[in-house]
Write a protein that holds these residues in place. Structure first.
Motif: not given
Lengths: 314, 297
Positions: B226-232, B245-254, B265-268, B274-277
């Protein structure tokens, strides 16, 4: 049923192949020439027989040149060429694996190939004998029932002879990976039994027996002339006996090797078909030749059969 | 339908198959994948009764393949990897010859052959000698011969090798049609995209051993990213409860075992980000395959 399907296809493949047609054409041309010659000789003798000068000539006369040269040379090559790639070519092209994926037993395949090949060889012999009979009829000679039986026997022996070489080819094609190697191996066996064994037999005889005995050098001891003559006669008798024994032994050694040569056995068996009173081989026992003649095709076919059944096709 | 138990095949000193156990159900399209020399062709040859196993057993539709190879061949079709034909004979003559082993009446056989040649797309070349055929045409003819007896089970060994893209698509469509017709298909390949499109089950074979057998859907589901991109950017440790969990660039991969997108989504949102993607990233079969056979992802 599957056996017949395979045999039918193999027979048609054989008689449609350019290789078969080419060798058959050479063989038929040779047969026309040799039968023409043989029939001429036979008719000359037959005319003499009609005028009461000689015994009735044997019909085998017409086959002499054809059998001794045509069959043993072109026939053996034809047999070899018909068999040497029967299995190896199928391994190379992958058609054997495709064939084996359908409900057919391996023994039906190899037996079908042998039957198809045998039928094609039978056709070759039947065609050549038709030429012989045609030539005879054209010359106004109608063969008797006995003549036809002799012709039939000649045909049967010839088919078996050709099958010997076909089975050698079949055997090498079953054990070799490709057709090139199979052809080389088949020719190796061919040369061994057609040339090496007969040559080898003389070499072995020389090695075992040495040179023929030299004529005895008589040294007279100065006794009376009568004694000297008696000694000379005895020595001479002894020498003749030694020479006879030497050549007898030599013939036995050579014959025991020649019995391994299918060509020699073929010529001996065909000669024995001449039952005329003037025949030099009349009454000669060819049982040994016959047995040795039958063994090679059976042995080579059995070896091909076993090798093919054990073959792992990947 | 196909049951293989402890199947071992040794060639000289080489163990081509090592105690293979496999069960393929009716109407399954099973893709057998593996690197060269994995034992795929050997396995198929053994199942078709073309080779004798060193040990083990194989039953197809309840028939013991080792004891009754001919009975098995009557209900199976086989397209070998290097399929070969009699080159001096036409396509139709080749198929007629093979059909004679099924005791089909000639009329029926000819009509069946014409239909098959139409199906595989070489009807126009029916009277051409096989020696004049291209590799692709031979492969198509190979499929036609495998379907001659209307088999229940079809073994296809590397069926798409040597085919042009249209040929590959046609082949996959034929396999889909066979599946619709209720046939069971075992299809060996090393082209994973073929398996994903044409098969519903996959087996991975390496060094004569079956490393995995699974339905393709399950296999892909089991390895969800699951790829997640948030702000911040969210603290990745917060998502650890869902999986690795891994971090790649500005994305977190679960790397999760299930689709936890709603829960993530709820946790974030609870953390005020804010969920960007947020999306699922299915691994490719290649990744799964290479992971299993010890390669690199």
């Amino acid at each position: 049923m599957s056996l017949i399907v395979v045999a039918k296809k193999e027979f048609v493949d054989q008689i449609r192949s350019k290789r078969f047609i080419a060798i058959l054409a050479v063989m038929l041309l040779f047969s026309i020439f040799s039968f023409y010659q043989g029939v001429n000789e036979f008719m000359k003798d037959y005319q003499s027989f009609v005028s009461g000068k000689v015994q009735r000539p044997s019909i085998t006369k017409i086959f002499r040149t054809f059998g001794d040269m045509g069959v043993t040379t072109f026939g053996s090559i034809l047999g070899l060429f018909m068999g040497f790639d029967l299995i190896s070519r199928e391994k190379e092209t992958g058609s054997l694996k495709t064939l084996l994926s359908h409900p057919v037993y391996r023994d039906q395949i190899i037996n079908g190939k042998a039957i198809g090949g045998f039928a094609a060889l039978f056709l070759v012999v039947a065609l050549t004998l038709t030429i012989a009979l045609g030539t005879l009829t054209m010359r106004g000679f109608v063969p008797s029932f006995e003549d036809l039986i002799i012709i039939g026997k000649f045909g049967a022996v010839t088919v078996v002879f050709l099958f010997i070489f076909f089975s050698i080819g079949l055997f090498t094609s079953a054990i070799m990976k490709d057709s090139g190697t199979s052809l080389l191996a088949a020719f190796g066996i061919f040369i061994t039994i057609m040339a090496v064994i007969p040559i080898f037999s003389s070499v072995i005889a020389d090695a075992i027996l040495g040179s023929p005995p030299d004529p005895t050098v008589f040294t007279l001891s100065g006794d009376s002339e009568e004694v000297s003559n008696k000694t000379m006669v005895e020595e001479r008798k002894k020498f003749i006996k030694e020479v006879e024994e030497y050549w007898k032994k030599r013939r036995t050694i050579i014959d025991s090797f020649k019995i391994l040569s299918p060509a020699n056995n073929y010529v001996e068996i065909v000669s024995s078909l001449d039952l005329s009173k003037t025949s030099p081989v009349r009454g000669k026992d060819v049982t040994k030749n016959f047995v040795s003649f039958i063994i090679p095709p059976l042995a080579f076919f059995t070896l091909s059969y076993v090798s093919f059944l054990r073959l792992e096709i990947r | 339908m196909i049951e293989v138990k402890n199947l071992t095949k040794i060639f000289g000193e080489f163990k081509a198959l090592d105690r293979l156990n496999l069960k393929i159900e009716e109407n399954e399209v099973f893709g057998l994948v593996g690197p060269n020399g994995a034992g795929k062709t050997t396995a198929i040859d053994l199942m078709m009764g073309m080779l004798q196993p060193t040990s083990g057993s194989i039953t197809i539709s309840g028939i013991d393949v080792i004891r009754n190879p001919l009975e098995v061949k009557k209900i199976c079709g086989y397209l070998p990897e290097k399929v070969g034909f009699y080159e001096h004979m036409t396509a139709i003559e080749n198929l007629l010859y093979f059909s004679e082993f099924y005791k089909m009446p000639k009329k029926e056989a000819i009509s069946n052959i014409n239909e098959l040649l139409e199906l595989v797309g070489i009807a126009d070349d029916a009277d051409k000698k096989v020696g004049e055929f291209s590799k692709g045409m031979i492969q198509r003819l190979g499929l036609a011969q495998a379907l001659l007896n209307n088999p229940k089970i079809i073994f296809l060994d590397e069926p798409t090798s040597g085919l042009d893209p249209k040929g590959v698509t046609d082949f996959k469509n034929i396999i889909k049609k066979l599946r619709k017709d209720g046939k069971t298909v075992l299809f060996s390949t090393h082209i994973l995209s073929d398996v994903k499109e044409a098969c519903n089950t996959l087996g991975i074979l390496s060094k004569g051993k079956l490393l995995l057998k699974s339905s393709i859907d399950d296999l892909l589901k089991e390895n969800i990213n699951i790829v997640v991109e948030t702000d911040p950017l969210i603290d990745p440790s917060i998502l650890k409860s869902f999986g690795e969990v891994k971090v790649k660039d500005s994305k977190v991969i679960v790397k999760a075992e299930e689709d936890f997108r709603i829960e993530i989504s709820k946790t974030i949102q609870q953390r005020g980000c804010t969920i960007k993607e947020i999306h699922l990233l299915e691994p490719s079969l290649e990744e799964i395959y290479l992971n299993l056979i010890g390669g690199i992802t």
